[in-house]
Design a protein around this motif. Structure first.
Motif, mmCIF file in Angstrom:
data_model
loop_
_atom_site.group_PDB
_atom_site.id
_atom_site.type_symbol
_atom_site.label_atom_id
_atom_site.label_comp_id
_atom_site.label_asym_id
_atom_site.label_seq_id
_atom_site.Cartn_x
_atom_site.Cartn_y
_atom_site.Cartn_z
ATOM 1 N N GLU A 38 9.391 15.979 19.268
ATOM 2 C CA GLU A 38 9.740 14.616 19.666
ATOM 3 C C GLU A 38 10.062 14.546 21.156
ATOM 4 O OE1 GLU A 38 12.387 12.457 17.188
ATOM 5 O OE2 GLU A 38 11.173 12.776 15.411
ATOM 6 N N PHE A 39 9.250 15.199 21.937
ATOM 7 C CA PHE A 39 9.396 15.232 23.380
ATOM 8 C C PHE A 39 8.097 14.727 23.992
ATOM 9 C CE2 PHE A 39 9.436 17.209 27.571
ATOM 10 C CZ PHE A 39 10.750 17.006 27.962
ATOM 11 N N GLY A 56 4.360 12.047 19.751
ATOM 12 C CA GLY A 56 4.485 10.621 19.451
ATOM 13 C C GLY A 56 3.685 10.228 18.226
ATOM 14 N N ASP A 57 2.453 10.746 18.119
ATOM 15 C CA ASP A 57 1.631 10.473 16.938
ATOM 16 C C ASP A 57 2.319 10.976 15.683
ATOM 17 O OD1 ASP A 57 -0.529 9.355 18.407
ATOM 18 O OD2 ASP A 57 -1.272 11.360 18.859
ATOM 19 N N HIS A 58 2.879 12.160 15.768
ATOM 20 C CA HIS A 58 3.522 12.744 14.592
ATOM 21 C C HIS A 58 4.845 12.044 14.262
ATOM 22 C CE1 HIS A 58 3.170 15.767 11.558
ATOM 23 N NE2 HIS A 58 4.428 16.103 11.720
ATOM 24 N N HIS A 59 5.493 11.495 15.283
ATOM 25 C CA HIS A 59 6.711 10.731 15.022
ATOM 26 C C HIS A 59 6.401 9.508 14.158
ATOM 27 C CE1 HIS A 59 10.604 8.878 15.576
ATOM 28 N NE2 HIS A 59 9.990 7.778 15.968
ATOM 29 N N VAL A 60 5.272 8.861 14.430
ATOM 30 C CA VAL A 60 4.869 7.721 13.597
ATOM 31 C C VAL A 60 4.691 8.176 12.160
ATOM 32 C CG1 VAL A 60 3.050 6.020 13.176
ATOM 33 C CG2 VAL A 60 3.823 6.456 15.506
ATOM 34 N N PHE A 65 5.358 7.228 6.402
ATOM 35 C CA PHE A 65 4.545 8.336 5.909
ATOM 36 C C PHE A 65 3.108 7.976 5.558
ATOM 37 C CE2 PHE A 65 8.845 9.943 4.999
ATOM 38 C CZ PHE A 65 8.763 11.103 5.742
ATOM 39 N N LYS A 66 2.704 6.733 5.713
ATOM 40 C CA LYS A 66 1.327 6.378 5.353
ATOM 41 C C LYS A 66 0.389 6.296 6.556
ATOM 42 C CE LYS A 66 2.415 1.462 5.027
ATOM 43 N NZ LYS A 66 2.329 0.292 4.181
ATOM 44 N N TYR A 83 -4.710 5.574 11.586
ATOM 45 C CA TYR A 83 -4.101 5.931 12.870
ATOM 46 C C TYR A 83 -3.331 4.744 13.429
ATOM 47 C CZ TYR A 83 -3.402 7.306 17.673
ATOM 48 O OH TYR A 83 -2.812 7.608 18.869
ATOM 49 N N ARG A 84 -2.125 5.006 13.919
ATOM 50 C CA ARG A 84 -1.322 4.000 14.609
ATOM 51 C C ARG A 84 -0.888 4.591 15.937
ATOM 52 N NH1 ARG A 84 -3.448 1.839 11.111
ATOM 53 N NH2 ARG A 84 -2.633 0.352 9.615
ATOM 54 N N ASP A 85 -1.140 3.862 17.011
ATOM 55 C CA ASP A 85 -0.767 4.304 18.354
ATOM 56 C C ASP A 85 0.748 4.274 18.479
ATOM 57 O OD1 ASP A 85 -0.471 4.869 21.017
ATOM 58 O OD2 ASP A 85 -1.773 3.246 21.719
ATOM 59 N N PRO A 86 1.366 5.389 18.844
ATOM 60 C CA PRO A 86 2.832 5.407 18.912
ATOM 61 C C PRO A 86 3.394 4.473 19.984
ATOM 62 C CG PRO A 86 1.922 7.455 19.736
ATOM 63 C CD PRO A 86 0.790 6.683 19.145
ATOM 64 N N GLN A 87 2.637 4.188 21.021
ATOM 65 C CA GLN A 87 3.139 3.286 22.059
ATOM 66 C C GLN A 87 3.197 1.854 21.566
ATOM 67 O OE1 GLN A 87 0.397 4.243 25.159
ATOM 68 N NE2 GLN A 87 1.565 6.033 25.815
ATOM 69 N N MET A 88 2.363 1.508 20.602
ATOM 70 C CA MET A 88 2.351 0.153 20.063
ATOM 71 C C MET A 88 3.168 0.041 18.777
ATOM 72 S SD MET A 88 0.537 -1.367 22.215
ATOM 73 C CE MET A 88 -0.869 -2.403 22.306
ATOM 74 N N TYR A 89 3.090 1.077 17.935
ATOM 75 C CA TYR A 89 3.686 0.991 16.605
ATOM 76 C C TYR A 89 5.156 1.383 16.587
ATOM 77 C CZ TYR A 89 3.884 1.061 11.564
ATOM 78 O OH TYR A 89 4.211 0.783 10.274
ATOM 79 N N ALA A 90 5.491 2.425 17.300
ATOM 80 C CA ALA A 90 6.886 2.904 17.311
ATOM 81 C C ALA A 90 7.272 3.215 18.746
ATOM 82 C CB ALA A 90 7.034 4.131 16.431
#
Length: 98
Positions: A38-39, A56-60, A65-66, A83-90
């Motif tokens: 998470e860095f 970031g991807d793995h943090h999402v 979990f889906k 796939y969800r972009d971590p900058q947009m999703y979380a």
């Protein structure tokens, strides 16, 4: 899930010796440690362009979990629509203020 790439490498790449196999296993284990850190690393943007997983991807994936099942490659998530972009999703800066 860590055993599948190691098993596939052992049976698909017949010319690799034990040292090559151990080096691959060590690099893969280090990759798993990095994506769980998470860095935000300086190379995350470049890795994301090539479809490689980032912390970031793995943090999402851990947050919801889906989405973002891939550890190493995010290509199958992009193809399957998971796939969800971590900058947009979380949007979270992991190392903010460190």
């Amino acid at each position: 899930m860590i055993l599948i790439p190691l098993f596939a490498t052992a049976h698909l790449v017949r010319d690799c010796n034990v040292w090559t196999y151990m080096a691959f296993g060590s690099m893969y284990a280090n990759w798993l440690v990095l994506i769980h850190s998470e860095f935000v690393f300086p190379w995350d943007g470049i890795f994301r362009k090539f479809g490689l997983g980032t912390p970031g991807d793995h943090h999402v994936h851990h947050k919801v979990f889906k989405y973002n099942y891939g550890h190493l490659f995010m290509w199958f998530d992009q193809i399957a629509g998971t796939y969800r972009d971590p900058q947009m999703y979380a949007p979270k800066l992991f190392n903010h203020g460190v």
